[in-house]
Design a protein around this motif. Structure first.
Motif, PDB file in Angstrom:
ATOM      1  N   GLN A   1      -4.933  15.171  -7.457  1.00 21.93           N
ATOM      2  CA  GLN A   1      -4.549  14.231  -8.515  1.00 21.93           C
ATOM      3  C   GLN A   1      -5.542  13.090  -8.738  1.00 21.93           C
ATOM      4  N   PRO A   2      -5.945  12.352  -7.683  1.00 23.28           N
ATOM      5  CA  PRO A   2      -6.883  11.246  -7.960  1.00 23.28           C
ATOM      6  C   PRO A   2      -8.174  11.723  -8.624  1.00 23.28           C
ATOM      7  N   GLU A   3      -8.634  12.906  -8.275  1.00 26.44           N
ATOM      8  CA  GLU A   3      -9.852  13.407  -8.911  1.00 26.44           C
ATOM      9  C   GLU A   3      -9.580  13.995 -10.281  1.00 26.44           C
TER      10      GLU A   3
ATOM     11  N   PHE B   1      -4.518   9.462  -0.359  1.00 32.52           N
ATOM     12  CA  PHE B   1      -4.321   9.937  -1.730  1.00 32.52           C
ATOM     13  C   PHE B   1      -3.316   9.103  -2.512  1.00 32.52           C
ATOM     14  N   ASN B   2      -2.801   8.060  -1.882  1.00 32.58           N
ATOM     15  CA  ASN B   2      -1.919   7.132  -2.579  1.00 32.58           C
ATOM     16  C   ASN B   2      -2.673   5.947  -3.167  1.00 32.58           C
ATOM     17  N   TYR B   3      -3.996   6.015  -3.151  1.00 31.40           N
ATOM     18  CA  TYR B   3      -4.804   4.973  -3.772  1.00 31.40           C
ATOM     19  C   TYR B   3      -5.293   5.472  -5.129  1.00 31.40           C
ATOM     20  N   PRO B   4      -5.460   4.569  -6.108  1.00 33.47           N
ATOM     21  CA  PRO B   4      -5.867   4.997  -7.449  1.00 33.47           C
ATOM     22  C   PRO B   4      -7.372   5.191  -7.563  1.00 33.47           C
ATOM     23  N   THR B   5      -7.773   6.011  -8.527  1.00 30.42           N
ATOM     24  CA  THR B   5      -9.199   6.119  -8.871  1.00 30.42           C
ATOM     25  C   THR B   5      -9.400   5.329 -10.159  1.00 30.42           C
ATOM     26  N   LEU B   6      -9.945   4.129 -10.015  1.00 32.87           N
ATOM     27  CA  LEU B   6     -10.035   3.200 -11.145  1.00 32.87           C
ATOM     28  C   LEU B   6     -11.303   3.378 -11.967  1.00 32.87           C
TER      29      LEU B   6
ATOM     30  N   ILE C   1      -8.561  -3.092  12.001  1.00 35.14           N
ATOM     31  CA  ILE C   1      -7.968  -2.543  10.774  1.00 35.14           C
ATOM     32  C   ILE C   1      -6.626  -3.215  10.505  1.00 35.14           C
ATOM     33  N   ASP C   2      -6.318  -3.432   9.226  1.00 32.16           N
ATOM     34  CA  ASP C   2      -5.014  -3.991   8.851  1.00 32.16           C
ATOM     35  C   ASP C   2      -3.969  -2.883   8.858  1.00 32.16           C
ATOM     36  N   TRP C   3      -3.326  -2.680   9.998  1.00 38.88           N
ATOM     37  CA  TRP C   3      -2.405  -1.567  10.149  1.00 38.88           C
ATOM     38  C   TRP C   3      -1.141  -1.716   9.319  1.00 38.88           C
ATOM     39  N   GLN C   4      -0.822  -2.945   8.910  1.00 40.12           N
ATOM     40  CA  GLN C   4       0.359  -3.133   8.073  1.00 40.12           C
ATOM     41  C   GLN C   4       0.197  -2.356   6.764  1.00 40.12           C
ATOM     42  N   GLU C   5      -1.006  -2.420   6.192  1.00 37.88           N
ATOM     43  CA  GLU C   5      -1.255  -1.690   4.950  1.00 37.88           C
ATOM     44  C   GLU C   5      -1.039  -0.194   5.171  1.00 37.88           C
ATOM     45  N   PHE C   6      -1.542   0.315   6.285  1.00 43.61           N
ATOM     46  CA  PHE C   6      -1.414   1.732   6.623  1.00 43.61           C
ATOM     47  C   PHE C   6       0.061   2.141   6.669  1.00 43.61           C
ATOM     48  N   PHE C   7       0.870   1.359   7.395  1.00 47.20           N
ATOM     49  CA  PHE C   7       2.287   1.721   7.537  1.00 47.20           C
ATOM     50  C   PHE C   7       3.049   1.563   6.222  1.00 47.20           C
ATOM     51  N   ASP C   8       2.665   0.557   5.434  1.00 50.21           N
ATOM     52  CA  ASP C   8       3.292   0.393   4.120  1.00 50.21           C
ATOM     53  C   ASP C   8       3.042   1.613   3.255  1.00 50.21           C
ATOM     54  N   VAL C   9       1.799   2.065   3.238  1.00 48.40           N
ATOM     55  CA  VAL C   9       1.446   3.210   2.399  1.00 48.40           C
ATOM     56  C   VAL C   9       2.146   4.476   2.910  1.00 48.40           C
ATOM     57  N   LEU C  10       2.188   4.656   4.229  1.00 52.01           N
ATOM     58  CA  LEU C  10       2.862   5.822   4.812  1.00 52.01           C
ATOM     59  C   LEU C  10       4.348   5.808   4.502  1.00 52.01           C
ATOM     60  N   ALA C  11       4.913   4.601   4.429  1.00 50.49           N
ATOM     61  CA  ALA C  11       6.350   4.469   4.177  1.00 50.49           C
ATOM     62  C   ALA C  11       6.683   4.658   2.706  1.00 50.49           C
TER      63      ALA C  11
ATOM     64  N   ASN D   1       5.079   2.879   0.081  1.00 49.31           N
ATOM     65  CA  ASN D   1       4.862   1.692  -0.751  1.00 49.31           C
ATOM     66  C   ASN D   1       3.394   1.420  -1.057  1.00 49.31           C
ATOM     67  N   GLY D   2       2.581   2.460  -1.078  1.00 43.07           N
ATOM     68  CA  GLY D   2       1.201   2.298  -1.510  1.00 43.07           C
ATOM     69  C   GLY D   2       1.134   2.225  -3.023  1.00 43.07           C
ATOM     70  N   PRO D   3      -0.069   1.992  -3.580  1.00 44.79           N
ATOM     71  CA  PRO D   3      -0.195   1.815  -5.033  1.00 44.79           C
ATOM     72  C   PRO D   3       0.284   3.017  -5.854  1.00 44.79           C
ATOM     73  N   CYS D   4       0.115   4.239  -5.340  1.00 48.72           N
ATOM     74  CA  CYS D   4       0.360   5.410  -6.195  1.00 48.72           C
ATOM     75  C   CYS D   4       1.366   6.407  -5.644  1.00 48.72           C
ATOM     76  N   ASN D   5       2.063   6.057  -4.554  1.00 41.91           N
ATOM     77  CA  ASN D   5       2.966   7.041  -3.943  1.00 41.91           C
ATOM     78  C   ASN D   5       3.931   7.647  -4.950  1.00 41.91           C
ATOM     79  N   ARG D   6       4.593   6.757  -5.712  1.00 48.71           N
ATOM     80  CA  ARG D   6       5.630   7.259  -6.615  1.00 48.71           C
ATOM     81  C   ARG D   6       5.029   8.096  -7.735  1.00 48.71           C
ATOM     82  N   GLN D   7       3.866   7.666  -8.220  1.00 47.03           N
ATOM     83  CA  GLN D   7       3.191   8.399  -9.292  1.00 47.03           C
ATOM     84  C   GLN D   7       2.762   9.789  -8.811  1.00 47.03           C
ATOM     85  N   ARG D   8       2.211   9.860  -7.601  1.00 46.69           N
ATOM     86  CA  ARG D   8       1.773  11.153  -7.070  1.00 46.69           C
ATOM     87  C   ARG D   8       2.949  12.122  -6.982  1.00 46.69           C
TER      88      ARG D   8
END
Lengths: 95, 329
Positions: B68-70, B129-134, B280-290, B292-299
């Motif tokens: 998807q991102p590509e 893969f929950n990050y956007p390709t801007l 590394i900011d592990w909070q971001e990692f766990f948020d995305v895994l849970a 709540n990353g930028p694109c989870n719902r869209q993916r």
């Protein structure tokens, strides 16, 4: 119409003339022709083959891994089938 | 990696039907220790089977979602050649997903079950893969960094103890190296281009660097279930080892490109021969895994829609196959 799972096929590829078909993996397809087309698209994107076989997985008959030792046992004590069993004296050529 | 959620055990583990004897477990471990490969119908501990089903299916889901991102940039790739190349890369990702689903199925899970778990949100896939390709540069960053990190993890997997997974990984690795070169070549072209193009490349690196490092999973000290995977030779190197290796090779590539890695704490340590880097900011990692990353719902929405939109094709194929079978009977 139920969304029934397509049957599973095993894929075998002959890389080039002179070699046997070798197992490459499996895929799901609705019928035999689709299985061939999918095998080409999934397993030969890098020109890996000149020939494809696809076989419905449920048609394959396999030896039972739990019985491997007993099943293959008959050959174990027939060591005379191996050329190394035979002692060839020095001086004998081409044997 | 594409399997980094693995460390969280499932809440409900079903009870085993046949209790495994100590002799069976020891015999199995002896085979592993001898570097024997385990094949589909061999005896294996239930936990070995389950962990592989989870790891391989997660890996497969990651490949499919990774399209998807590509795919987002396919119609906007700057030239016909780049469109064709990107299309080939995306097609490879689909193919990798298919190899991996096939490998997982050898362990007794059905394709339908794995697909259902992905669509329901139950199954995990790699956080990257929950990050956007801007921008177009993001496509380059993904090939260079994300595929680069994947290769680092996948090469040892070619030697994992489970035969079908190892063989699938050999196939994947052969195809993956063009992916990384494609990405690097995009970055190189941008860095040798205009100031705006170089800035776009730097911006892509800034946004994809840390998420790429997170792909290797939590620090070893936080990785509770790694020990069993290592003992069973599913995992051959630890998360931290692979992450360090990735950083060491990639920083040099960034220097060649003339780009700055977005880490003020990055420094080469002469004594160890490795790069030191910031925490590394592990909070971001766990948020995305849970979720709540930028694109989870869209993916997920896109995957569900693609599955629903394709239903008529599956039905038609089935109807045609049934009709032909009925005629032949």
């Amino acid at each position: 119409m139920t969304d029934r799972e397509w049957p599973l096929y095993e894929v075998f590829i002959r890389t080039r003339g002179g070699l046997s078909h070798r197992h490459a993996g499996s895929l799901h397809a609705a019928d035999d022709q689709m299985a061939l087309d999918h095998a080409r698209d999934t397993y030969t994107r890098r020109s890996e083959g000149v020939s494809l076989w696809v076989v419905r997985s449920d048609r394959i008959v396999a030896s039972d891994p739990a019985e491997t030792a007993a099943f293959f046992e008959p050959a174990e004590d027939k060591i005379y089938r191996h050329p190394t069993f035979y002692e060839i004296p020095d001086g004998v050529e081409n044997l | 990696m594409y399997t980094q959620g693995l460390d969280q055990q499932e809440k409900s583990e079903p009870q085993q039907k046949n209790p495994e004897t100590a002799e069976q477990l020891e015999a199995f471990q002896a085979r592993i220790d001898l570097e024997e490969k385990i094949e589909a119908k061999d005896w294996m501990p239930e936990a070995y089977r389950k962990t592989l089903i989870r790891q391989i299916s997660q890996h497969a889901h990651s490949e499919i979602i990774g399209m998807q991102p590509e795919g987002n940039w396919l119609t906007r790739a700057p030239s016909l050649k780049r469109k064709a190349i990107l299309l080939a890369k995306i097609q490879d990702e689909a193919g990798h997903g298919l190899y991996l689903y096939s490998a997982a199925e050898t362990l007794g899970v059905s394709r339908d079950q794995m697909v259902a778990d992905l669509l329901s949100g139950k199954a995990k896939y790699s956080s990257i893969f929950n990050y956007p390709t801007l921008t177009w540069a993001d496509v380059g960053a993904i090939g260079w960094l994300v595929d680069g990190a994947a290769i680092m993890n996948q090469i040892p997997l070619c030697r994992c103890s489970y035969g079908p997974y190892a063989r699938a990984m050999i196939r994947v690795c052969k195809e993956e190296s063009f992916h990384q070169r494609q990405g690097f070549e995009i970055m190189l072209t941008l860095c040798r281009g205009s100031d705006e193009q170089k800035a776009m490349a730097q911006d892509a690196l800034n946004r994809f660097w840390w998420p790429s490092l997170m792909m290797f999973g939590p620090n070893d000290s936080e990785s509770k279930h790694s020990a069993q995977s290592m003992a069973w030779k599913i995992k051959r190197f630890s998360n931290d080892e692979l992450r360090q290796k990735f950083i060491d090779v990639t920083v040099q590539q960034a220097e060649f490109l003339g780009l700055k890695v977005p880490d003020e704490g990055l420094a080469f340590d002469e004594k160890s021969g490795h790069y030191r880097f910031s925490e590394i900011d592990w909070q971001e990692f766990f948020d995305v895994l849970a979720g709540n990353g930028p694109c989870n719902r869209q993916r997920m929405a896109k995957r569900r829609k693609a599955h629903e939109d394709g239903a008529w094709v599956r039905e038609a194929a089935r109807a045609y196959a049934d009709k032909k079978a009925a005629k032949a009977a």
